[in-house]
Design a protein around this motif. Structure first.
Motif: not given
Length: 440
Positions: A72-74, A84-92, A100-106
């Protein structure tokens, strides 16, 4: 995440690919144990003396992760967009749904490493209340006031803790839930984050008594304890030297072998504290020091290209003595012990490389009372000029591994042969003002 590592490891095993790049000498001992632990989904503690490659092994585990992973981006804890498990991402996720914005992590960003120090706090590892977020208007009961520590920030990745016994025991307690229940608790918050991490730690056996210990409940929750070791044979020691040493001048193979043998003799010496060990960095630093000595000679005398010789070896004992812990009974004899072991290593290498070779052509150059002076600042051309033509020089060069002739390499081979003849009492030697004179 452990399923991801297991799948990638099984794929590499099936294809016969390198699983742990850069690891030398562990193929038949340490790495099979690590592989079994990873396939079982266990957290690992690597136990071994200093300089045995524990940190490199931990860092190599990153290669077993997928190259790119969606998050999840950010998100501070790398939440998966679908779970998602954190409060912020569940709310988003509830507000934005498919948007829901998505990013890619190396995979290189999914590895977190912490050197355990006595001043490490629970907040550093797990988290704490962020006073800035409280000052911005959030209430203390709001889960989003929490500042996450290293472990939750490495969620869906690998957490490596170097020198785990150095953590205070009360700090080690904070990791108990991470290893067993796979969640964290921050102060009085009713916060449960189901973390998805692989925890790998390293420890030195000496630390268990000298600086601290791994508390029993934490030690019990590691699924695997793997013992590391120094290179078991000379070929592994040489491979490690070739891989790790950054040499600014040519160091012939026979000198690298002397350094490798010297390192092994120092480790085995009863005068050296065996619990402290002799790091692989000792041999690496020794090779780099010898190369630096040759480079210094080249700068002063104009010799080109710079090639290391036996006369550069004494610089090892002078500069690297502090890397070895001696027994208290040997205080004051450190230099003498290292010099003796270096001579033994040179003699052993001479017998291994030149044993049985007819060196009568070289010895014949000294029959008329001729003497050859060499030293740290003596150019190779001058050493060869003092000797003149040497019968059997080609065979000598071939036996020490010289594939292309040059004055520097020829002088290195001849000087090695003269030192070996001296150590076998077939040639005389005298040291004067930093210079060495060989003669009958």
């Amino acid at each position: 995440m452990k399923d991801e590592i297991r799948a990638n490891l099984l794929d590499r095993l099936a294809q016969g690919r390198d699983r742990f790049p850069g690891m030398v000498g562990f193929d038949e001992t340490v790495l099979p144990q690590v592989e079994r632990a990873l396939l079982a989904g266990h957290d690992i503690v690597l136990l071994g003396e200093r300089g045995q490659g524990k940190t490199r092994l931990m860092r190599s585990l990153v290669e077993l992760l997928d190259e790119w992973t969606p998050v999840v981006a950010g998100c501070e804890i790398n939440d998966h967009p679908y779970a998602p498990v954190c409060a912020r991402c569940r709310r988003l996720a509830a507000e934005l749904g498919e948007e829901l914005p998505v990013a890619w992590k190396h995979r290189s960003e999914r590895y977190a490493e912490k050197l355990a120090t006595p001043d490490t706090s629970v907040g550093d590892l797990v988290g704490d209340v962020d006073p800035i977020k409280v000052a911005q208007g959030r209430t203390l009961g709001d889960p989003e006031t929490i500042h996450y520590g290293l472990v939750p920030r490495a969620n869906r990745g690998i957490v490596a803790i170097n020198e785990l016994p150095d953590l205070a025991e009360r700090i080690q307690v904070s990791l108990l839930n991470v290893l067993e229940e796979r969640d964290i608790q921050v102060r009085g918050y009713l916060l449960r984050l189901p973390l998805d991490v692989l925890l790998v730690a390293s420890a030195n056996p000496e630390d268990y008594t000298n600086r601290g210990r791994i508390i029993t409940p934490l030690k019990d929750r590691f699924g695997a304890e793997v013992r590391t070791h120094y290179p078991l044979d000379l070929t592994h020691e040489l491979s490690l030297l070739s891989q790790e040493a950054v040499l600014r001048a040519t160091v012939p193979d026979h000198l690298l072998e002397v350094i490798a043998r010297f390192t092994r003799l120092v480790r085995e010496s009863p005068a050296v504290n065996a619990r402290s060990g002799v790091s692989a960095r000792f041999a690496i630093a020794a090779a780099e020091t010898v190369a630096a000595s040759a480079l210094r000679r080249a700068a002063i005398t104009g010799e080109d290209p710079p090639v290391a010789r036996v006369s550069d070896l004494p610089s090892i004992t002078q500069t690297l003595r502090g890397k070895v812990e001696f027994e208290p009974s040997e205080e004051g004899r450190e230099q003498e012990i290292l010099t003796h072991l270096l001579r033994r290593a040179t003699a052993d290498t001479f017998r291994a490389r030149l044993g049985g070779l007819d060196l009568s052509g070289l010895l014949a150059r000294f029959e008329d009372g001729r003497m050859v002076m060499t030293g740290e600042l003596m150019p190779a051309q001058e050493v060869l000029a003092q000797l003149g033509p040497v019968s059997g020089l080609a065979q000598l060069l071939q036996r020490v591994g010289v594939r292309e002739e040059s004055p520097g390499l020829a002088a290195a081979a001849v000087e090695f042969a003269m030192e070996g003849l001296y150590l076998n009492k077939r040639l005389g030697k005298e040291e004067l003002d930093g210079q060495t004179v060989y003669g009958r």
